[in-house]
Design an enzyme around this catalytic site. Structure first.
Site, PDB file in Angstrom:
ATOM      1  N   ASP A  31       0.850  -1.187   0.000  1.00 16.29           N
ATOM      2  CA  ASP A  31       0.000   0.000   0.000  1.00 16.29           C
ATOM      3  C   ASP A  31       0.891   1.243   0.000  1.00 16.29           C
ATOM      4  O   ASP A  31       1.879   1.322   0.727  1.00 16.29           O
ATOM      5  CB  ASP A  31      -0.915  -0.005   1.234  1.00 16.29           C
ATOM      6  CG  ASP A  31      -2.080   0.962   1.078  1.00 16.29           C
ATOM      7  OD1 ASP A  31      -3.234   0.498   1.027  1.00 16.29           O
ATOM      8  OD2 ASP A  31      -1.835   2.187   1.017  1.00 16.29           O
ATOM      9  N   ASN A  85     -12.827  -3.568   2.502  1.00 19.37           N
ATOM     10  CA  ASN A  85     -13.778  -2.464   2.556  1.00 19.37           C
ATOM     11  C   ASN A  85     -14.689  -2.525   1.341  1.00 19.37           C
ATOM     12  O   ASN A  85     -14.234  -2.808   0.233  1.00 19.37           O
ATOM     13  CB  ASN A  85     -13.027  -1.128   2.566  1.00 19.37           C
ATOM     14  CG  ASN A  85     -12.196  -0.949   3.827  1.00 19.37           C
ATOM     15  OD1 ASN A  85     -12.602  -1.368   4.901  1.00 19.37           O
ATOM     16  ND2 ASN A  85     -11.033  -0.333   3.699  1.00 19.37           N
ATOM     17  N   GLY A  91     -15.925   2.441   3.518  1.00 16.25           N
ATOM     18  CA  GLY A  91     -14.655   3.157   3.380  1.00 16.25           C
ATOM     19  C   GLY A  91     -13.848   2.736   2.173  1.00 16.25           C
ATOM     20  O   GLY A  91     -12.641   2.971   2.116  1.00 16.25           O
ATOM     21  N   GLN A  92     -14.516   2.127   1.178  1.00 10.38           N
ATOM     22  CA  GLN A  92     -13.778   1.725  -0.029  1.00 10.38           C
ATOM     23  C   GLN A  92     -13.484   2.958  -0.873  1.00 10.38           C
ATOM     24  O   GLN A  92     -14.395   3.721  -1.208  1.00 10.38           O
ATOM     25  CB  GLN A  92     -14.606   0.715  -0.839  1.00 10.38           C
ATOM     26  CG  GLN A  92     -13.847   0.159  -2.048  1.00 10.38           C
ATOM     27  CD  GLN A  92     -14.639  -0.908  -2.798  1.00 10.38           C
ATOM     28  OE1 GLN A  92     -15.837  -1.108  -2.553  1.00 10.38           O
ATOM     29  NE2 GLN A  92     -13.975  -1.582  -3.726  1.00 10.38           N
ATOM     30  N   HIS A  98     -10.051  -5.653  -3.349  1.00 13.60           N
ATOM     31  CA  HIS A  98      -8.720  -5.915  -2.779  1.00 13.60           C
ATOM     32  C   HIS A  98      -8.862  -6.301  -1.315  1.00 13.60           C
ATOM     33  O   HIS A  98      -9.752  -5.837  -0.613  1.00 13.60           O
ATOM     34  CB  HIS A  98      -7.802  -4.696  -2.921  1.00 13.60           C
ATOM     35  CG  HIS A  98      -8.406  -3.412  -2.428  1.00 13.60           C
ATOM     36  ND1 HIS A  98      -9.323  -2.689  -3.175  1.00 13.60           N
ATOM     37  CD2 HIS A  98      -8.246  -2.726  -1.275  1.00 13.60           C
ATOM     38  CE1 HIS A  98      -9.688  -1.616  -2.497  1.00 13.60           C
ATOM     39  NE2 HIS A  98      -9.062  -1.614  -1.335  1.00 13.60           N
ATOM     40  N   HIS A 100      -6.919  -6.054   2.183  1.00 20.11           N
ATOM     41  CA  HIS A 100      -5.804  -5.469   2.925  1.00 20.11           C
ATOM     42  C   HIS A 100      -5.241  -6.539   3.876  1.00 20.11           C
ATOM     43  O   HIS A 100      -6.008  -7.209   4.581  1.00 20.11           O
ATOM     44  CB  HIS A 100      -6.283  -4.312   3.819  1.00 20.11           C
ATOM     45  CG  HIS A 100      -6.820  -3.124   3.095  1.00 20.11           C
ATOM     46  ND1 HIS A 100      -6.097  -1.959   2.934  1.00 20.11           N
ATOM     47  CD2 HIS A 100      -8.025  -2.885   2.524  1.00 20.11           C
ATOM     48  CE1 HIS A 100      -6.831  -1.065   2.294  1.00 20.11           C
ATOM     49  NE2 HIS A 100      -8.013  -1.598   2.034  1.00 20.11           N
TER      50      HIS A 100
HETATM   51  P1  5GP Z   1      -9.730   1.076   0.216  1.00 19.43           P
HETATM   52  O1  5GP Z   1      -9.892   2.404   0.907  1.00 19.43           O
HETATM   53  O2  5GP Z   1     -10.423   1.106  -1.130  1.00 19.43           O
HETATM   54  O3  5GP Z   1     -10.118  -0.103   1.027  1.00 19.43           O
HETATM   55  O4  5GP Z   1      -8.177   0.891  -0.026  1.00 19.43           O
HETATM   56  C1  5GP Z   1      -7.488   1.489  -1.066  1.00 19.43           C
HETATM   57  C2  5GP Z   1      -6.044   1.480  -0.683  1.00 19.43           C
HETATM   58  O5  5GP Z   1      -5.280   1.693  -1.838  1.00 19.43           O
HETATM   59  C3  5GP Z   1      -5.653   2.589   0.314  1.00 19.43           C
HETATM   60  O6  5GP Z   1      -5.102   1.991   1.484  1.00 19.43           O
HETATM   61  C4  5GP Z   1      -4.648   3.423  -0.439  1.00 19.43           C
HETATM   62  O7  5GP Z   1      -3.580   3.871   0.367  1.00 19.43           O
HETATM   63  C5  5GP Z   1      -4.174   2.472  -1.528  1.00 19.43           C
HETATM   64  N1  5GP Z   1      -3.771   3.111  -2.753  1.00 19.43           N
HETATM   65  C6  5GP Z   1      -4.425   4.096  -3.431  1.00 19.43           C
HETATM   66  N2  5GP Z   1      -3.754   4.432  -4.537  1.00 19.43           N
HETATM   67  C7  5GP Z   1      -2.656   3.639  -4.589  1.00 19.43           C
HETATM   68  C8  5GP Z   1      -1.576   3.517  -5.514  1.00 19.43           C
HETATM   69  O8  5GP Z   1      -1.489   4.212  -6.533  1.00 19.43           O
HETATM   70  N3  5GP Z   1      -0.625   2.590  -5.230  1.00 19.43           N
HETATM   71  C9  5GP Z   1      -0.686   1.794  -4.114  1.00 19.43           C
HETATM   72  N4  5GP Z   1       0.311   0.914  -3.935  1.00 19.43           N
HETATM   73  N5  5GP Z   1      -1.693   1.877  -3.227  1.00 19.43           N
HETATM   74  C10 5GP Z   1      -2.664   2.795  -3.454  1.00 19.43           C
END
Ligand code: 5GP
Ligand code: ZN
Length: 112
Positions: A31, A85, A91-92, A98, A100
């Site tokens: 991340d 998420n 909180g997505q 994906h 985490h």
């Molecule tokens: P969500 O909030 O959708 O569950 O998680 C998305 C995750 O993707 C976040 O933790 C955020 O830091 C990560 N993320 C967003 N953009 C990028 C990116 O360009 N590269 C990487 N490696 N992670 C990203």
């Protein structure tokens, strides 16, 4: 591939990332904004918007089978957390499914 999806662009190598694990169907990357010493995202290579859009058990099953592999690679023997998420309330922020994998420190419960 969804042209507007940042994770599809990462999978397609249009955007660089730190890849931890990869096979024909899935990729695991670090991340960019880690919430713990280990923070890895496991995702299918096919664009699936979220967990409710997965079309078969094989897709979800093989994705979740990667969790143990990541835990071993990252030496998370003391434990870790897996989070998926979904949607705004969940909180997505990236609409490409994906998982985490977060660990390397004591995590708190309940989440915010
Ligand atoms: P969500 O909030 O959708 O569950 O998680 C998305 C995750 O993707 C976040 O933790 C955020 O830091 C990560 N993320 C967003 N953009 C990028 C990116 O360009 N590269 C990487 N490696 N992670 C990203
Ligand atoms: Zn995508």
């Amino acid at each position: 591939m969804d042209r507007n999806c940042i994770f599809c662009k990462i999978i397609d190598r249009q955007i660089p990332s730190n890849v931890v694990l990869e096979d024909e169907t899935a990729i695991a990357i670090r991340d960019v904004n880690p919430q713990a010493p280990t923070h890895i995202l496991i995702m299918p290579k096919n664009h699936i918007a979220n967990i409710t859009q997965a079309e078969n058990a094989e897709t979800l099953g093989s994705l979740f089978m990667k969790v143990g592999e990541i835990a071993r690679l990252e030496k998370l023997e003391k434990g870790f957390r897996t989070v998926v998420n979904t949607g705004d309330d969940g909180g997505q922020t990236v609409d490409h499914l994906h998982i985490h994998v977060i660990g390397g420190r004591q995590l708190h419960w309940p989440p915010g």
